[in-house]
Every structure is written in structure tokens, then in C-alpha cells.
Write a protein that holds these residues in place. Structure first.
Motif, PDB file in Angstrom:
ATOM      1  N   ILE A  19      -4.397   0.676 -30.442  1.00 13.09           N
ATOM      2  CA  ILE A  19      -3.584   0.100 -31.776  1.00 13.09           C
ATOM      3  C   ILE A  19      -2.434  -1.298 -31.421  1.00 13.09           C
ATOM      4  O   ILE A  19      -1.982  -0.929 -30.845  1.00 13.09           O
ATOM      5  N   GLY A  20      -2.525  -1.557 -32.163  1.00 17.30           N
ATOM      6  CA  GLY A  20      -1.642  -2.599 -32.068  1.00 17.30           C
ATOM      7  C   GLY A  20      -0.966  -2.578 -33.588  1.00 17.30           C
ATOM      8  O   GLY A  20      -0.223  -1.915 -33.379  1.00 17.30           O
ATOM      9  N   ASP A  21       0.301  -3.390 -32.518  1.00 14.17           N
ATOM     10  CA  ASP A  21       1.902  -3.305 -32.808  1.00 14.17           C
ATOM     11  C   ASP A  21       2.218  -3.549 -34.072  1.00 14.17           C
ATOM     12  O   ASP A  21       2.634  -3.217 -34.586  1.00 14.17           O
ATOM     13  N   GLY A  22       1.405  -4.873 -34.705  1.00 15.47           N
ATOM     14  CA  GLY A  22       1.215  -4.056 -36.784  1.00 15.47           C
ATOM     15  C   GLY A  22       1.269  -3.263 -36.863  1.00 15.47           C
ATOM     16  O   GLY A  22       1.683  -2.938 -38.021  1.00 15.47           O
ATOM     17  N   THR A  23       0.161  -2.467 -36.480  1.00 15.85           N
ATOM     18  CA  THR A  23      -0.215  -1.162 -37.095  1.00 15.85           C
ATOM     19  C   THR A  23       1.265  -0.680 -36.695  1.00 15.85           C
ATOM     20  O   THR A  23       1.369   0.487 -38.142  1.00 15.85           O
ATOM     21  N   ILE A  24       1.101  -0.093 -35.108  1.00 15.84           N
ATOM     22  CA  ILE A  24       2.633   0.944 -35.233  1.00 15.84           C
ATOM     23  C   ILE A  24       3.661   0.015 -35.864  1.00 15.84           C
ATOM     24  O   ILE A  24       4.231   1.302 -36.311  1.00 15.84           O
ATOM     25  N   HIS A  25       4.395  -0.543 -36.041  1.00 13.42           N
ATOM     26  CA  HIS A  25       5.644  -0.878 -36.839  1.00 13.42           C
ATOM     27  C   HIS A  25       5.825  -0.160 -38.292  1.00 13.42           C
ATOM     28  O   HIS A  25       6.117   0.221 -38.891  1.00 13.42           O
ATOM     29  N   THR A  26       4.018  -0.742 -38.893  1.00 11.52           N
ATOM     30  CA  THR A  26       4.126  -0.260 -39.787  1.00 11.52           C
ATOM     31  C   THR A  26       3.744   1.035 -40.195  1.00 11.52           C
ATOM     32  O   THR A  26       4.669   1.782 -40.971  1.00 11.52           O
ATOM     33  N   GLU A  27       2.652   1.912 -39.585  1.00  8.56           N
ATOM     34  CA  GLU A  27       3.355   3.142 -39.308  1.00  8.56           C
ATOM     35  C   GLU A  27       4.799   3.947 -39.292  1.00  8.56           C
ATOM     36  O   GLU A  27       5.696   4.644 -40.018  1.00  8.56           O
ATOM     37  N   LEU A  28       5.204   3.593 -38.071  1.00 16.82           N
ATOM     38  CA  LEU A  28       6.477   4.047 -38.148  1.00 16.82           C
ATOM     39  C   LEU A  28       8.094   3.265 -39.319  1.00 16.82           C
ATOM     40  O   LEU A  28       8.598   4.177 -40.227  1.00 16.82           O
ATOM     41  N   GLY A  29       6.995   2.351 -40.303  1.00 15.88           N
ATOM     42  CA  GLY A  29       8.322   1.718 -40.860  1.00 15.88           C
ATOM     43  C   GLY A  29       8.319   2.547 -42.130  1.00 15.88           C
ATOM     44  O   GLY A  29       8.801   3.109 -43.091  1.00 15.88           O
ATOM     45  N   HIS A  30       6.688   3.088 -42.229  1.00 17.53           N
ATOM     46  CA  HIS A  30       6.503   4.175 -43.363  1.00 17.53           C
ATOM     47  C   HIS A  30       7.279   5.562 -43.392  1.00 17.53           C
ATOM     48  O   HIS A  30       7.830   6.050 -44.149  1.00 17.53           O
ATOM     49  N   LEU A  31       7.463   5.833 -41.775  1.00 22.04           N
ATOM     50  CA  LEU A  31       8.525   7.131 -41.547  1.00 22.04           C
ATOM     51  C   LEU A  31       9.659   7.135 -41.452  1.00 22.04           C
ATOM     52  O   LEU A  31      10.747   8.165 -42.424  1.00 22.04           O
ATOM     53  N   ARG A  32      10.054   5.820 -41.529  1.00 24.76           N
ATOM     54  CA  ARG A  32      11.559   4.661 -41.265  1.00 24.76           C
ATOM     55  C   ARG A  32      12.127   5.380 -43.197  1.00 24.76           C
ATOM     56  O   ARG A  32      12.965   6.021 -43.997  1.00 24.76           O
ATOM     57  N   MET A  33      10.809   5.124 -44.255  1.00 28.54           N
ATOM     58  CA  MET A  33      10.968   4.851 -45.758  1.00 28.54           C
ATOM     59  C   MET A  33      11.304   6.811 -45.841  1.00 28.54           C
ATOM     60  O   MET A  33      11.950   7.358 -46.976  1.00 28.54           O
ATOM     61  N   VAL A  34      10.103   7.594 -45.306  1.00 30.32           N
ATOM     62  CA  VAL A  34      10.330   8.452 -46.207  1.00 30.32           C
ATOM     63  C   VAL A  34      11.646   9.743 -45.389  1.00 30.32           C
ATOM     64  O   VAL A  34      11.777  10.241 -46.713  1.00 30.32           O
ATOM     65  N   LEU A  35      11.779   9.188 -44.155  1.00 28.79           N
ATOM     66  CA  LEU A  35      12.832   9.979 -44.026  1.00 28.79           C
ATOM     67  C   LEU A  35      14.572   9.637 -45.118  1.00 28.79           C
ATOM     68  O   LEU A  35      15.205  10.141 -44.873  1.00 28.79           O
ATOM     69  N   ILE A  36      14.961   7.618 -45.129  1.00 32.35           N
ATOM     70  CA  ILE A  36      15.905   7.751 -46.239  1.00 32.35           C
ATOM     71  C   ILE A  36      15.784   8.004 -47.171  1.00 32.35           C
ATOM     72  O   ILE A  36      16.708   8.454 -48.680  1.00 32.35           O
TER      73      ILE A  36
END
Length: 223
Positions: A19-36
Motif C-alpha cells: 500500500i502506498g504512503d498516500g493511501t496510508i496517509h488518508t487512512e490515518l487521517g480518517h482515524l484522526r478525524m474519528v478520534l477528534i
């Protein structure tokens, strides 16, 4: 309880899976939004820091006309070749192309309605677009043997994905990076290179704001 070490472990695991860094960046961004969101609604006391890999610079990858011709010839299954013709000829998104039904293909007016009028969900970039002669010929030939209401079909059933067939054709012409979105992007670039206005290209792509079109495609225009 999510730690920086957890984030880094996730990143490494995903990289090993290809999996590319762009997709990983997006996935963890989604996690961050959920936690906020959870913190704002009192579900957790604090939102932990989420470390993400750097977002890679956007790749300006597109196909030449010669490459698309080669891609169509290399497609082993007729439905993959037809899908390539449809996406490059209409700028349709992958989902819109695969969900297109024959009742929205107007051979008399040489027009294709990519948006399903009975679908109430909001869909990005689904316009009504003209058919060029090559696409019209291919669609008329496919329509004669159609077994379902769907334009892109295989073995009497609608097709859910052409990614595997498209990748195989891409590898055959030394373009393993090819994707459905690249076909849409290439179609818009060709229009810009041929001197069509940003407004026309925006209508073709179904963009709500011509500023979006201009930002991406103006640099390909000779004017």
C-alpha cells in the motif's frame, strides 16, 4: 491507548502489503478525524496524536492516445476493452461507467447520460456527454449482443470491477500504473490540449466549479 508506535507499526504493515504512503496517509487521517469527533462528543477524554507518513506529491500521470489504443488492443476480455473505450470517450468515473445502463445511451442523439435519474444519492462528476464516432460504433456493436440492462457486462451479469483486467492490459503496454481514474484524467487533458475551454471541460467532467477544472487542466491548454 493508540500510541505513535502503533501508528508507525500500522504504516510499516501497510507498506509491506504494497500500500502506498498516500493511501496510508488518508487512512490515518480518517482515524484522526474519528478520534477528534469522539472527543468532541464526550466518548473519549482526549484524542491521541496520530502520526502519518508524509503525503506524497501528486503524480501528474496520464496516457497518450497511442497508449490508449495499445491498452484497448491488449485487453483480453471484450468488456474490459469496451470499458476503456467508454471511460476515455466520456471521462466517466469508474463507478459511473460500470453502473451505466442502455436506457441512458441515446444513439439517435449520440449522447450518454452518466447520472441515473432515479438515483437520489449524491454522485460526483456524472454529466451528460456526447459520443464520438468510435465509441458509438463500439457501443452499437455491444448493444446487439447485450444480455443485461448494463453496458459493461460479462457472462450475462453486470461487472463489479475491471481493475484486474485493466492492470493486465497496462502491464502489456508497459504501463502497470494505469487505473480507471487515469483514463478520466487523460480524457480531460486531451480536451485541454485540443483547445477546448475550461468551461467545456468542466461540463464534460461534471465539475460544479470551473475553478477546480482550471486549477488542474489549464496548464495543458495551448491558450
Amino acid at each position: 491507548r493508540i500510541s505513535i508506535a502503533d501508528c508507525r507499526a500500522h504504516t510499516e504493515e501497510r507498506r509491506k502489503a504494497g500500500i502506498g504512503d498516500g493511501t496510508i496517509h488518508t487512512e490515518l487521517g480518517h482515524l484522526r478525524m474519528v478520534l477528534i469527533w469522539g472527543r468532541k462528543h464526550g466518548l473519549i477524554e482526549t484524542a491521541p496524536e496520530i502520526e502519518r507518513p508524509a503525503k506524497p506529491a501528486p503524480r501528474d500521470m496520464h496516457l497518450t492516445r497511442e497508449e490508449v489504443r495499445g491498452l484497448i488492443e491488449a485487453a483480453k476480455a471484450p468488456h474490459v476493452a469496451l470499458a476503456i473505450r467508454l471511460m476515455i470517450g466520456t471521462g466517466a468515473r469508474n463507478e459511473a461507467a460500470l453502473q451505466l445502463t442502455w436506457d441512458r445511451v441515446d444513439f439517435d442523439r449520440s449522447m450518454i447520460q452518466l447520472r441515473n435519474p432515479f438515483d437520489r444519492a449524491r454522485r460526483k462528476g456524472r454529466a451528460t456527454v456526447p459520443m464520438n464516432d468510435a465509441l458509438k460504433d463500439a457501443l452499437q456493436a455491444a448493444h446487439k449482443g447485450a444480455q443485461t440492462p448494463f453496458v459493461i457486462e460479462w457472462a450475462g451479469a453486470p461487472v463489479k470491477s475491471i481493475k484486474k483486467g485493466l492492470k493486465a492490459a497496462g502491464k502489456a503496454i508497459d504501463r502497470p500504473d494505469v487505473s480507471p481514474h487515469m483514463l478520466r484524467h487523460s480524457a480531460a487533458i486531451w480536451l485541454a490540449e485540443d483547445g477546448h475551454s475550461m468551461w467545456e471541460i468542466a461540463q464534460f467532467l461534471g465539475h460544479d466549479d470551473v475553478k477546480t477544472t482550471t486549477k488542474i487542466y489549464a496548464r495543458f491548454s495551448p491558450t
